[in-house]
Design an enzyme around this catalytic site. Sequence first.
Site, PDB file in Angstrom:
ATOM      1  N   CYS A  33      51.891 126.814 125.454  1.00 16.32           N
ATOM      2  CA  CYS A  33      50.488 126.421 125.599  1.00 16.32           C
ATOM      3  C   CYS A  33      49.742 127.292 126.605  1.00 16.32           C
ATOM      4  O   CYS A  33      48.512 127.283 126.654  1.00 16.32           O
ATOM      5  CB  CYS A  33      50.376 124.958 126.011  1.00 16.32           C
ATOM      6  SG  CYS A  33      51.266 123.853 124.924  1.00 16.32           S
ATOM      7  N   HIS A  74      43.622 122.981 129.254  1.00 12.65           N
ATOM      8  CA  HIS A  74      44.483 122.805 128.084  1.00 12.65           C
ATOM      9  C   HIS A  74      44.285 121.386 127.553  1.00 12.65           C
ATOM     10  O   HIS A  74      44.310 120.422 128.314  1.00 12.65           O
ATOM     11  CB  HIS A  74      45.938 123.044 128.489  1.00 12.65           C
ATOM     12  CG  HIS A  74      46.904 122.800 127.375  1.00 12.65           C
ATOM     13  ND1 HIS A  74      46.658 123.217 126.085  1.00 12.65           N
ATOM     14  CD2 HIS A  74      48.103 122.162 127.355  1.00 12.65           C
ATOM     15  CE1 HIS A  74      47.673 122.844 125.317  1.00 12.65           C
ATOM     16  NE2 HIS A  74      48.551 122.216 126.056  1.00 12.65           N
ATOM     17  N   ASN A  98      46.619 118.480 120.615  1.00 10.20           N
ATOM     18  CA  ASN A  98      47.122 119.634 121.372  1.00 10.20           C
ATOM     19  C   ASN A  98      47.457 120.751 120.381  1.00 10.20           C
ATOM     20  O   ASN A  98      48.375 120.612 119.574  1.00 10.20           O
ATOM     21  CB  ASN A  98      48.363 119.184 122.153  1.00 10.20           C
ATOM     22  CG  ASN A  98      48.985 120.284 122.984  1.00 10.20           C
ATOM     23  OD1 ASN A  98      48.645 121.465 122.828  1.00 10.20           O
ATOM     24  ND2 ASN A  98      49.896 119.909 123.851  1.00 10.20           N
TER      25      ASN A  98
HETATM   26  O1  UT7 Z   1      51.203 121.154 125.726  1.00 10.53           O
HETATM   27  C1  UT7 Z   1      52.358 120.960 126.452  1.00 10.53           C
HETATM   28  C2  UT7 Z   1      52.181 119.960 127.426  1.00 10.53           C
HETATM   29  N1  UT7 Z   1      52.519 118.645 126.909  1.00 10.53           N
HETATM   30  C3  UT7 Z   1      51.935 117.639 127.470  1.00 10.53           C
HETATM   31  O2  UT7 Z   1      51.058 117.839 128.260  1.00 10.53           O
HETATM   32  C4  UT7 Z   1      52.410 116.232 127.173  1.00 10.53           C
HETATM   33  C5  UT7 Z   1      52.581 115.505 128.490  1.00 10.53           C
HETATM   34  N2  UT7 Z   1      52.949 114.124 128.342  1.00 10.53           N
HETATM   35  C6  UT7 Z   1      52.108 113.196 127.863  1.00 10.53           C
HETATM   36  O3  UT7 Z   1      51.003 113.492 127.469  1.00 10.53           O
HETATM   37  C7  UT7 Z   1      52.560 111.762 127.910  1.00 10.53           C
HETATM   38  O4  UT7 Z   1      53.734 111.663 128.686  1.00 10.53           O
HETATM   39  C8  UT7 Z   1      52.809 111.146 126.517  1.00 10.53           C
HETATM   40  C9  UT7 Z   1      51.485 110.952 125.806  1.00 10.53           C
HETATM   41  C10 UT7 Z   1      53.697 112.058 125.697  1.00 10.53           C
HETATM   42  C11 UT7 Z   1      53.468 109.793 126.659  1.00 10.53           C
HETATM   43  O5  UT7 Z   1      52.686 108.942 127.482  1.00 10.53           O
HETATM   44  P1  UT7 Z   1      53.378 108.075 128.628  1.00 10.53           P
HETATM   45  O6  UT7 Z   1      52.347 107.218 129.231  1.00 10.53           O
HETATM   46  O7  UT7 Z   1      54.100 109.059 129.523  1.00 10.53           O
HETATM   47  O8  UT7 Z   1      54.368 107.167 127.804  1.00 10.53           O
HETATM   48  P2  UT7 Z   1      55.939 107.066 127.921  1.00 10.53           P
HETATM   49  O9  UT7 Z   1      56.586 108.313 127.447  1.00 10.53           O
HETATM   50  O10 UT7 Z   1      56.287 106.564 129.271  1.00 10.53           O
HETATM   51  O11 UT7 Z   1      56.228 105.928 126.882  1.00 10.53           O
HETATM   52  C12 UT7 Z   1      55.807 104.604 127.138  1.00 10.53           C
HETATM   53  C13 UT7 Z   1      56.219 103.755 125.961  1.00 10.53           C
HETATM   54  C14 UT7 Z   1      57.672 103.949 125.550  1.00 10.53           C
HETATM   55  O12 UT7 Z   1      58.176 102.691 125.161  1.00 10.53           O
HETATM   56  P3  UT7 Z   1      59.199 101.889 126.106  1.00 10.53           P
HETATM   57  O13 UT7 Z   1      60.358 102.827 126.286  1.00 10.53           O
HETATM   58  O14 UT7 Z   1      58.423 101.658 127.375  1.00 10.53           O
HETATM   59  O15 UT7 Z   1      59.476 100.669 125.330  1.00 10.53           O
HETATM   60  C15 UT7 Z   1      57.578 104.837 124.330  1.00 10.53           C
HETATM   61  O16 UT7 Z   1      58.649 104.653 123.443  1.00 10.53           O
HETATM   62  O17 UT7 Z   1      55.434 104.113 124.827  1.00 10.53           O
HETATM   63  C16 UT7 Z   1      56.300 104.356 123.715  1.00 10.53           C
HETATM   64  N3  UT7 Z   1      55.682 105.330 122.848  1.00 10.53           N
HETATM   65  C17 UT7 Z   1      54.843 105.000 121.850  1.00 10.53           C
HETATM   66  N4  UT7 Z   1      54.374 103.807 121.441  1.00 10.53           N
HETATM   67  C18 UT7 Z   1      53.516 103.818 120.412  1.00 10.53           C
HETATM   68  C19 UT7 Z   1      55.827 106.682 122.873  1.00 10.53           C
HETATM   69  N5  UT7 Z   1      55.087 107.231 121.886  1.00 10.53           N
HETATM   70  C20 UT7 Z   1      54.477 106.206 121.254  1.00 10.53           C
HETATM   71  C21 UT7 Z   1      53.579 106.145 120.182  1.00 10.53           C
HETATM   72  N6  UT7 Z   1      53.126 104.943 119.798  1.00 10.53           N
HETATM   73  N7  UT7 Z   1      53.147 107.249 119.528  1.00 10.53           N
END
Ligand code: UT7
Length: 345
Positions: A132, A272, A302
């Site tokens: 990215c 980004h 993204n």
């Molecule tokens: O371009 C390269 C750079 N990449 C990025 O910048 C991405 C950086 N990361 C992020 O943007 C965020 O970490 C995410 C959007 C990927 C995830 O958000 P988060 O607030 O960090 O969520 P999390 O990973 O802590 O997940 C929280 C919960 C989990 O469930 P449990 O384990 O708490 O039961 C996930 O399984 O949300 C769940 N989850 C979803 N639920 C519904 C993860 N993806 C989804 C989804 N829909 N699509």
Amino acid sequence: MSSASKLKFKNPRARHDFKGRTCSITGVGSYLPKRILTNAELEQMVNTSDEWIVSRTGIRERRIAGKHEHNSHMAAEAATRAMAHAGVTSAQIDLIIVATITPDMPFPATACLVQQIIGADQAAAFDLEAACSGFIYAMEIGQQFIMSRTCDTVLVIGSEKLSSIIDWTDRNTCVLFGDGAGAVVLQNRPASHGLLTAIMGADGSKAGLLSMPGGGSMHPATVESVSARLHHLRMDGKEVFKAAVTAMITAAREALGRCEIEASQLACIIPHQANRRIIDAVGTRLGIPEEKFFVNLEKYGNTSAASVAIALDEAVRSGRIKRGDLVMMLVFGAGLTWGAAIIEW
Ligand code: UT7
């Protein structure tokens, strides 16, 4: 196009100006595939919801390239639009750099395929892979070719067909990404506005946080590698999120310091386009109000190396960025890599 800069720099690393040679962005262009994939459609594909995606990321929809709409096609279209904006012909292009993690094929370079499509037969061409962050890496490298007098006109393109490497059964990643391309034309314009500074950084110790392990020489394609899903993007989102905020803030401060300007002097920040919450966290920590950030991730998700290039094109064409404005671009991605660039538009 060219009127002399009013800025005066004490720090010699602030303004890239070598014996009267400066590097300006003389044209911008972008291309997005027509097909829109909405959050509602993703609800039918994986266990997710529009509410979760919008509240955790800000993304509402993304574009998906057609089966026969290749990365090189999108890149060439964005490039053609940037060349038209700059008023240059393909015969004037000395170098084409395509920043991408989703080339048409491992080799030859997608940049060579673009060269053929646009008919830039005098141009050298290569791909650059910094995920990215690739577009800022590519702009900095293009600028170096202009400063060294190796080239007068460089085409820098960020182009991605991420839909081809997404695991469409993984809700953690499939809701985040989209396809598209953006391009700029870089040219030597003495005593004009231009690219003032660019910062590039990397930390290979965090390479495992965001990767596609399969398809290279370590894990070539085999029946086993395909069934182990090694040919898809994988990400530890939480760790990437934290690292992104820290790195973008550090890069922004370094770039502002080099140019001896305050964040309050910036007219626009093009970050980004990965996650609205990352952008908000960066803005809060830098003390920059939300309205200074140009954000279009709700429409495209993204798009990796294409992300800031598409956003820059939209910001310029919509009048959000005006002649003389100080603009900062901020990027972060796999590698891990990061970067910042300050442009006097
Ligand atoms: O371009 C390269 C750079 N990449 C990025 O910048 C991405 C950086 N990361 C992020 O943007 C965020 O970490 C995410 C959007 C990927 C995830 O958000 P988060 O607030 O960090 O969520 P999390 O990973 O802590 O997940 C929280 C919960 C989990 O469930 P449990 O384990 O708490 O039961 C996930 O399984 O949300 C769940 N989850 C979803 N639920 C519904 C993860 N993806 C989804 C989804 N829909 N699509």
